[in-house]
Design an enzyme around this catalytic site. Structure first.
Site, PDB file in Angstrom:
ATOM      1  N   GLU A 142     135.952  82.917  -2.398  1.00 15.33           N
ATOM      2  CA  GLU A 142     136.862  84.057  -2.319  1.00 15.33           C
ATOM      3  C   GLU A 142     136.183  85.342  -2.753  1.00 15.33           C
ATOM      4  OE1 GLU A 142     140.493  81.330  -4.010  1.00 15.33           O
ATOM      5  OE2 GLU A 142     140.192  83.331  -4.784  1.00 15.33           O
ATOM      6  N   CYS A 165     135.517  92.053  -6.124  1.00 10.90           N
ATOM      7  CA  CYS A 165     135.321  90.945  -7.065  1.00 10.90           C
ATOM      8  C   CYS A 165     134.631  89.796  -6.329  1.00 10.90           C
ATOM      9  CB  CYS A 165     136.693  90.512  -7.585  1.00 10.90           C
ATOM     10  SG  CYS A 165     136.642  89.047  -8.599  1.00 10.90           S
ATOM     11  N   CYS A 194     134.107  75.278 -10.217  1.00  5.62           N
ATOM     12  CA  CYS A 194     133.569  75.621 -11.532  1.00  5.62           C
ATOM     13  C   CYS A 194     133.583  74.377 -12.397  1.00  5.62           C
ATOM     14  CB  CYS A 194     134.400  76.723 -12.185  1.00  5.62           C
ATOM     15  SG  CYS A 194     133.709  77.257 -13.770  1.00  5.62           S
ATOM     16  N   CYS A 214     138.344  75.353 -17.642  1.00  3.61           N
ATOM     17  CA  CYS A 214     139.357  75.992 -18.488  1.00  3.61           C
ATOM     18  C   CYS A 214     140.723  75.499 -18.008  1.00  3.61           C
ATOM     19  CB  CYS A 214     139.255  77.509 -18.392  1.00  3.61           C
ATOM     20  SG  CYS A 214     137.644  78.103 -18.914  1.00  3.61           S
ATOM     21  N   CYS A 222     142.938  77.497 -15.316  1.00  2.00           N
ATOM     22  CA  CYS A 222     142.280  78.159 -14.184  1.00  2.00           C
ATOM     23  C   CYS A 222     142.245  77.294 -12.926  1.00  2.00           C
ATOM     24  CB  CYS A 222     140.863  78.528 -14.609  1.00  2.00           C
ATOM     25  SG  CYS A 222     139.881  79.225 -13.284  1.00  2.00           S
ATOM     26  N   CYS A 261     141.499  83.841  -9.892  1.00  2.00           N
ATOM     27  CA  CYS A 261     140.357  83.255  -9.199  1.00  2.00           C
ATOM     28  C   CYS A 261     140.606  81.815  -8.769  1.00  2.00           C
ATOM     29  CB  CYS A 261     139.126  83.341 -10.082  1.00  2.00           C
ATOM     30  SG  CYS A 261     139.244  82.410 -11.614  1.00  2.00           S
TER      31      CYS A 261
HETATM   32  N1  SAH Z   1     133.963  82.203 -15.173  1.00  2.00           N
HETATM   33  C1  SAH Z   1     134.036  83.555 -15.562  1.00  2.00           C
HETATM   34  C2  SAH Z   1     134.365  84.494 -14.430  1.00  2.00           C
HETATM   35  C3  SAH Z   1     135.372  84.047 -13.435  1.00  2.00           C
HETATM   36  S1  SAH Z   1     137.020  83.871 -14.045  1.00  2.00           S
HETATM   37  C4  SAH Z   1     134.982  83.728 -16.717  1.00  2.00           C
HETATM   38  O1  SAH Z   1     135.665  82.775 -17.061  1.00  2.00           O
HETATM   39  O2  SAH Z   1     134.999  84.801 -17.301  1.00  2.00           O
HETATM   40  C5  SAH Z   1     137.534  85.572 -14.131  1.00  2.00           C
HETATM   41  C6  SAH Z   1     138.669  85.821 -15.084  1.00  2.00           C
HETATM   42  O3  SAH Z   1     139.899  85.327 -14.535  1.00  2.00           O
HETATM   43  C7  SAH Z   1     138.479  85.142 -16.426  1.00  2.00           C
HETATM   44  O4  SAH Z   1     138.793  86.019 -17.478  1.00  2.00           O
HETATM   45  C8  SAH Z   1     139.478  84.026 -16.323  1.00  2.00           C
HETATM   46  O5  SAH Z   1     139.833  83.538 -17.570  1.00  2.00           O
HETATM   47  C9  SAH Z   1     140.596  84.673 -15.573  1.00  2.00           C
HETATM   48  N2  SAH Z   1     141.589  83.750 -15.029  1.00  2.00           N
HETATM   49  C10 SAH Z   1     141.416  82.489 -14.589  1.00  2.00           C
HETATM   50  N3  SAH Z   1     142.583  81.952 -14.183  1.00  2.00           N
HETATM   51  C11 SAH Z   1     143.531  82.897 -14.404  1.00  2.00           C
HETATM   52  C12 SAH Z   1     144.935  82.943 -14.205  1.00  2.00           C
HETATM   53  N4  SAH Z   1     145.583  81.926 -13.688  1.00  2.00           N
HETATM   54  N5  SAH Z   1     145.588  84.083 -14.542  1.00  2.00           N
HETATM   55  C13 SAH Z   1     144.924  85.148 -15.034  1.00  2.00           C
HETATM   56  N6  SAH Z   1     143.600  85.163 -15.236  1.00  2.00           N
HETATM   57  C14 SAH Z   1     142.900  84.056 -14.926  1.00  2.00           C
HETATM   58 FE1  SF4 Z   2     135.347  78.558 -14.719  1.00  2.00          FE
HETATM   59 FE2  SF4 Z   2     137.822  79.469 -14.438  1.00  2.00          FE
HETATM   60 FE3  SF4 Z   2     136.857  78.905 -16.873  1.00  2.00          FE
HETATM   61 FE4  SF4 Z   2     135.933  81.048 -15.543  1.00  2.00          FE
HETATM   62  S1  SF4 Z   2     138.023  80.740 -16.280  1.00  2.00           S
HETATM   63  S2  SF4 Z   2     134.712  79.487 -16.646  1.00  2.00           S
HETATM   64  S3  SF4 Z   2     136.009  80.269 -13.438  1.00  2.00           S
HETATM   65  S4  SF4 Z   2     137.185  77.413 -15.213  1.00  2.00           S
END
Ligand code: SAH
Ligand code: SF4
Length: 380
Positions: free
Chosen positions: A106, A127, A134, A138, A141, A366
Site C-alpha cells: 500500500e 506514505c 510485518c 504489534c 496492527c 497501515c
Molecule cells: N513499523 C513502523 C512503521 C509502520 S506502522 C512502526 O511501527 O512505526 C506506522 C504507524 O501506524 C505506527 O505508529 C503504527 O503503530 C501505526 N498503526 C498501526 N496500526 C494502527 C491502527 N490500527 N490505528 C492507528 N495507527 C496504527
Molecule cells: Fe509492524 Fe504494524 Fe508493529 Fe509497525 S505497528 S512494527 S507495521 S506490526
C-alpha cells in the site's frame, strides 16, 4: 487472448528483470562499460527515467536502438502496478500496488488541509511501505496480522513513488513536474518495519534524495519505527538527515509489553537512550507517536509517564486516535477522553498534537487495505 504459456512467459520475463529504480550512475556506468557503451549514456538514461519520466526504453529517443533493446531486456520499468485506488473525501487516497511476484503493498497520499486555506493549498504527504507484511506483530496492527512475507527491494521502494509520480503526471494531463515536486513530505509509515529492511531502505532513500533522481530533501522524509534500538543508533550515524518518529504507544514497559512484542527485546530503558542519542546527533526534535486505545493506554497515569519521556527527549508527541481493525478487539476512546489526554501533556508544557482522524472510512491504518484485498481474493 494470451495463452497460458504466453502469460507465463511474460511473467517470467518480468521476474527475471531487475527493477530499474535501484540503479545509480555508478552501477549503471559499470554495467554499460561491460557492453563497451560510453559512461555518458548512464546519465542520459537516468534523465529519461527521473526527469522526463518515460515509462519504457522505447521512448528514449537519443539512445541507440541496441541500447534501448538491452535496457528493455535487462530492467523492469514498472515493477509496481497500481491496482485499486480508494479515496476518503479529499483527504486520503490509498493506492494498492501489485509487485511482480503477486505481493500486494500500500502507498497512501494524505492531504492535510492547512488552517484557513482550502484543500488546494493543503500539505501533501506520501506514505510508503517497506515490507510485505510485518514480523513485529504489534497486537493492534493489521500489517502484522498475516505475518511477514518479504522485504521490498530498493527498486520496489522507489518504484512505489515512481508509480505515484506517473499517476500524478497522468492526472495533470501528462504534464511532468520536477521530481516529487507536488509533495511536501514522505513518511515511511506504510506496511512493515523500516528498520528491519534497513539496507534496502537506505539505498532507496539515497536515491530519493539524489539530485539526478527524485531530488527530495532528506529533512522532508520521516522514518517511523516501533523501536529497533540498534538500527536507531545506526541511522544516527548514517547522517542522512532524515527525521525519526518512534511508535511508543505505551509510556511504561507494562503497557508496551502488552501490545508491542518488540518491547521485550528493546524495553524503554534501551529505547529512550537510543532516541536521545539520535536527537543529540541530529540536533532536532524527534516525534513520539502514541495511538490512543481505549482502556489500554489512555489513562492519566499513561499521560503523566508520557510527559516525562517527552520531556527527557525534548520530543514532540503525536497522538493518534486508534483506527479500528476488523477482527481485533481494540477500540478508540471517545473524543472527550482523547482531548483530556492531550490536555494533560499540554498543560505540562509538552508540544503535542491530537491528529485529526484521516481516512478511517477507507481503512487508512497501515496494512488494512491489503489485508482486505487478500482476504477477498482468498475467500471462496
Ligand atoms: N513499523 C513502523 C512503521 C509502520 S506502522 C512502526 O511501527 O512505526 C506506522 C504507524 O501506524 C505506527 O505508529 C503504527 O503503530 C501505526 N498503526 C498501526 N496500526 C494502527 C491502527 N490500527 N490505528 C492507528 N495507527 C496504527
Ligand atoms: Fe509492524 Fe504494524 Fe508493529 Fe509497525 S505497528 S512494527 S507495521 S506490526
Amino acid at each position: 487472448m494470451l495463452s497460458l504459456r504466453d502469460t507465463f512467459g511474460t511473467l517470467k520475463k518480468h521476474m527475471e528483470r531487475a527493477p530499474v529504480f535501484a540503479e545509480t550512475p555508478e552501477t549503471l556506468t559499470a554495467r554499460l562499460a561491460e557492453l563497451g557503451t560510453p559512461a555518458f549514456r548512464a546519465m542520459q538514461i537516468l534523465d529519461w527515467i527521473y526527469k522526463k519520466r518515460v515509462h519504457s526504453p522505447a521512448a528514449m529517443s537519443n539512445l541507440p536502438q541496441s541500447l534501448r533493446e538491452w535496457l528493455d531486456t535487462t530492467f523492469d520499468f514498472a515493477p509496481n502496478e497500481p491496482l485499486a485506488r480508494e479515496a476518503s473525501g479529499d483527504v486520503t487516497q490509498k493506492i494498492l500496488q501489485r509487485l511482480r511476484d503477486g505481493s500486494l503493498i500500500e502507498t497512501v497520499i494524505i492531504r492535510a488541509p492547512q488552517e484557513g486555506v482550502g484543500v488546494e493549498r493543503s500539505r501533501k504527504t506520501v506514505c510508503i511501505s517497506t515490507q510485505v507484511g510485518c514480523a513485529y506483530g504489534c497486537r493492534f496492527c493489521a500489517s502484522g496480522l498475516e505475518g511477514f512475507r518479504r522485504n521490498l527491494t530498493t527498486g520496489e521502494i522507489v518504484g512505489q513513488l515512481m508509480a505515484v509520480c506517473r499517476m500524478e503526471d497522468a492526472a495533470a494531463g501528462g504534464h511532468i513536474r520536477d521530481g516529487l515536486a507536488s509533495f511536501d513530505n514522505i513518511v515511511v509509515m506504510g506496511m512493515g518495519e523500516p528498520m528491519a529492511n534497513y539496507e534496502n531502505l537506505l539505498s532507496a532513500l539515497k536515491l530519493i534524495n539524489a539530485p539526478w533522481a527524485l531530488g527530495f530533501g532528506a529533512r522532508r522524509i520521516t522514518i517511523s519505527t516501533s523501536g529497533v534500538v540498534p538500527k536507531i543508533l545506526e541511522l544516527a550515524d548514517d547522517l542522512l538527515g532524515v527525521r525519526l518518529a518512534v511508535s511508543l504507544h505505551g509510556a511504561t514497559n507494562a503497557v508496551r509489553d502488552q501490545i508491542m512484542p518488540v518491547n521485550r527485546k528493546y524495553p524503554l530503558e534501551a529505547l529512550i537512550p537510543a532516541c536521545k542519542a539520535f536527537a543529540a546527533k541530529h540536533g532536532r526534535m524527534l516525534t513520539l507517536e502514541f495511538i490512543l486505545i481505549e482502556g489500554v493506554n489512555d489513562t492519566l497515569e499513561q499521560a503523566h509517564a508520557l510527559t516525562e519521556i517527552a520531556r527527557t527527549l525534548h520530543a514532540h508527541v503525536n497522538l493518534i486516535p486508534y483506527n479500528v481493525v476488523e477482527g481485533l478487539p481494540w477500540k478508540r476512546p471517545g473524543l472527550t477522553r482523547q482531548q483530556r489526554f492531550a490536555q494533560e501533556l499540554k498543560v505540562r508544557g509538552i508540544s503535542v498534537t491530537l491528529r485529526r482522524e484521516k481516512g478511517h472510512d477507507i481503512d487508512a491504518a497501515c496494512g488494512q487495505l491489503r489485508l482486505k484485498a487478500e482476504r477477498e481474493t482468498l475467500s471462496p
